[in-house]
Design a protein around this motif. Sequence first.
Motif, PDB file in Angstrom:
ATOM      1  N   PRO A   1     -31.982   7.161  53.007  1.00 15.98           N
ATOM      2  CA  PRO A   1     -30.948   8.008  53.365  1.00 15.98           C
ATOM      3  C   PRO A   1     -30.157   8.764  52.258  1.00 15.98           C
ATOM      4  N   ALA A   2     -29.310   9.645  52.859  1.00 16.20           N
ATOM      5  CA  ALA A   2     -28.209  10.153  51.970  1.00 16.20           C
ATOM      6  C   ALA A   2     -26.903  10.345  52.731  1.00 16.20           C
ATOM      7  N   TYR A   3     -25.669  10.481  52.147  1.00 15.50           N
ATOM      8  CA  TYR A   3     -24.434   9.975  52.703  1.00 15.50           C
ATOM      9  C   TYR A   3     -23.771  11.460  52.227  1.00 15.50           C
TER      10      TYR A   3
ATOM     11  N   PRO B   1     -19.194  18.667  65.333  1.00 18.40           N
ATOM     12  CA  PRO B   1     -20.010  17.857  66.164  1.00 18.40           C
ATOM     13  C   PRO B   1     -21.482  18.420  66.369  1.00 18.40           C
ATOM     14  N   ALA B   2     -21.523  19.743  66.537  1.00 15.37           N
ATOM     15  CA  ALA B   2     -22.781  20.253  67.003  1.00 15.37           C
ATOM     16  C   ALA B   2     -23.702  20.264  65.581  1.00 15.37           C
ATOM     17  N   ALA B   3     -23.158  20.429  64.228  1.00 16.40           N
ATOM     18  CA  ALA B   3     -23.857  20.330  63.369  1.00 16.40           C
ATOM     19  C   ALA B   3     -24.398  18.980  62.781  1.00 16.40           C
ATOM     20  N   PHE B   4     -23.386  18.028  63.315  1.00 12.70           N
ATOM     21  CA  PHE B   4     -23.880  16.508  62.933  1.00 12.70           C
ATOM     22  C   PHE B   4     -25.034  16.014  64.015  1.00 12.70           C
ATOM     23  N   ALA B   5     -24.803  16.346  65.155  1.00 10.60           N
ATOM     24  CA  ALA B   5     -25.955  16.300  65.972  1.00 10.60           C
ATOM     25  C   ALA B   5     -27.175  16.732  65.828  1.00 10.60           C
ATOM     26  N   ARG B   6     -27.181  18.129  65.523  1.00  7.66           N
ATOM     27  CA  ARG B   6     -28.538  18.944  64.959  1.00  7.66           C
ATOM     28  C   ARG B   6     -29.366  18.069  64.010  1.00  7.66           C
ATOM     29  N   PHE B   7     -28.532  17.621  63.196  1.00  6.60           N
ATOM     30  CA  PHE B   7     -29.132  16.851  61.795  1.00  6.60           C
ATOM     31  C   PHE B   7     -29.293  15.345  61.843  1.00  6.60           C
ATOM     32  N   GLY B   8     -28.834  14.847  63.020  1.00  5.43           N
ATOM     33  CA  GLY B   8     -29.164  13.231  63.237  1.00  5.43           C
ATOM     34  C   GLY B   8     -28.004  12.404  62.393  1.00  5.43           C
TER      35      GLY B   8
ATOM     36  N   ARG C   1     -25.093  10.014  61.190  1.00  4.18           N
ATOM     37  CA  ARG C   1     -24.398   8.827  61.982  1.00  4.18           C
ATOM     38  C   ARG C   1     -23.350   8.374  61.021  1.00  4.18           C
ATOM     39  N   PHE C   2     -22.025   8.276  62.012  1.00  3.08           N
ATOM     40  CA  PHE C   2     -20.968   8.047  61.174  1.00  3.08           C
ATOM     41  C   PHE C   2     -20.692   6.646  60.848  1.00  3.08           C
ATOM     42  N   LEU C   3     -20.695   6.179  59.581  1.00  6.54           N
ATOM     43  CA  LEU C   3     -20.202   4.874  59.078  1.00  6.54           C
ATOM     44  C   LEU C   3     -18.621   4.581  59.106  1.00  6.54           C
TER      45      LEU C   3
ATOM     46  N   THR D   1      -6.280   3.788  48.393  1.00  6.20           N
ATOM     47  CA  THR D   1      -6.588   4.538  47.335  1.00  6.20           C
ATOM     48  C   THR D   1      -6.389   3.541  45.939  1.00  6.20           C
ATOM     49  N   LEU D   2      -7.402   3.171  45.340  1.00  3.61           N
ATOM     50  CA  LEU D   2      -7.363   2.332  44.104  1.00  3.61           C
ATOM     51  C   LEU D   2      -7.382   3.002  42.970  1.00  3.61           C
ATOM     52  N   GLU D   3      -8.036   4.340  42.924  1.00  2.88           N
ATOM     53  CA  GLU D   3      -8.182   5.204  41.997  1.00  2.88           C
ATOM     54  C   GLU D   3      -8.286   6.370  42.029  1.00  2.88           C
ATOM     55  N   GLY D   4      -7.702   7.705  41.415  1.00  3.59           N
ATOM     56  CA  GLY D   4      -7.803   8.736  41.733  1.00  3.59           C
ATOM     57  C   GLY D   4      -6.839   9.407  42.867  1.00  3.59           C
ATOM     58  N   PRO D   5      -6.929  10.662  43.239  1.00  2.00           N
ATOM     59  CA  PRO D   5      -5.853  11.305  44.155  1.00  2.00           C
ATOM     60  C   PRO D   5      -6.119  10.639  45.342  1.00  2.00           C
ATOM     61  N   ALA D   6      -5.086  10.411  45.776  1.00  2.00           N
ATOM     62  CA  ALA D   6      -4.878   9.775  47.374  1.00  2.00           C
ATOM     63  C   ALA D   6      -5.207  10.956  48.517  1.00  2.00           C
ATOM     64  N   HIS D   7      -5.890  10.808  49.294  1.00  2.00           N
ATOM     65  CA  HIS D   7      -6.333  11.470  50.633  1.00  2.00           C
ATOM     66  C   HIS D   7      -6.038  10.660  51.882  1.00  2.00           C
ATOM     67  N   ALA D   8      -5.403  11.214  52.966  1.00  4.89           N
ATOM     68  CA  ALA D   8      -5.080  10.726  54.168  1.00  4.89           C
ATOM     69  C   ALA D   8      -6.264   9.970  55.177  1.00  4.89           C
ATOM     70  N   ARG D   9      -7.385  10.615  54.911  1.00  7.75           N
ATOM     71  CA  ARG D   9      -8.567  10.503  55.763  1.00  7.75           C
ATOM     72  C   ARG D   9      -9.925  10.152  54.902  1.00  7.75           C
ATOM     73  N   HIS D  10     -10.759   9.433  55.233  1.00  5.86           N
ATOM     74  CA  HIS D  10     -11.901   8.963  54.529  1.00  5.86           C
ATOM     75  C   HIS D  10     -13.162   9.140  55.516  1.00  5.86           C
ATOM     76  N   VAL D  11     -14.097   9.935  55.362  1.00  4.89           N
ATOM     77  CA  VAL D  11     -15.493   9.709  56.073  1.00  4.89           C
ATOM     78  C   VAL D  11     -16.695   9.503  55.468  1.00  4.89           C
ATOM     79  N   VAL D  12     -17.462   8.763  55.807  1.00  7.73           N
ATOM     80  CA  VAL D  12     -18.738   8.693  55.293  1.00  7.73           C
ATOM     81  C   VAL D  12     -19.804   8.835  56.409  1.00  7.73           C
ATOM     82  N   ILE D  13     -20.687   9.919  56.231  1.00 10.72           N
ATOM     83  CA  ILE D  13     -21.665  10.100  57.253  1.00 10.72           C
ATOM     84  C   ILE D  13     -23.017   9.845  56.766  1.00 10.72           C
ATOM     85  N   GLU D  14     -24.089   9.204  57.425  1.00 13.08           N
ATOM     86  CA  GLU D  14     -25.284   8.953  56.917  1.00 13.08           C
ATOM     87  C   GLU D  14     -26.372   9.886  57.341  1.00 13.08           C
ATOM     88  N   PHE D  15     -27.112  10.405  56.774  1.00 15.35           N
ATOM     89  CA  PHE D  15     -28.201  11.479  57.164  1.00 15.35           C
ATOM     90  C   PHE D  15     -29.856  10.885  56.855  1.00 15.35           C
TER      91      PHE D  15
END
Length: 94
Positions: free
Chosen positions: A2-4, A25-32, A34-36, A44-58
């Motif tokens: 897998p790749a993420y 969502p059309a792109a994500f569905a086409r390529f299978g 899966r949102f983790l 945020t423990l290190e580095g610049p802070a962002h409000a939202r984080h997403v991990v998607i498995e392919f």
Amino acid sequence: MPAYWIAHVTVTDPDRYRDYQSLAPAAFARFGARFLARGGAAETLEGPAHARHVVIEFPDLATARACHASPEYAAARAARAGAAEVQVVIVEGL
């Protein structure tokens, strides 16, 4: 193997960002994809802070890259332009 996609996002224009959310969502569905993880509590423990984080498995690295390069995702990215600060990396899994 897998790749993420790991994305760190800070939305700066929620109204315009909704356009991205309706197209991506059309792109994500086409390529299978899966949102983790998508949003939710984060610290945020290190580095610049962002409000939202997403991990998607392919299924694999080639598929993750193909999704990002697809016309469907290009349209979503274009809609998102100027509506968020985004960092996306693709990483191969174990």
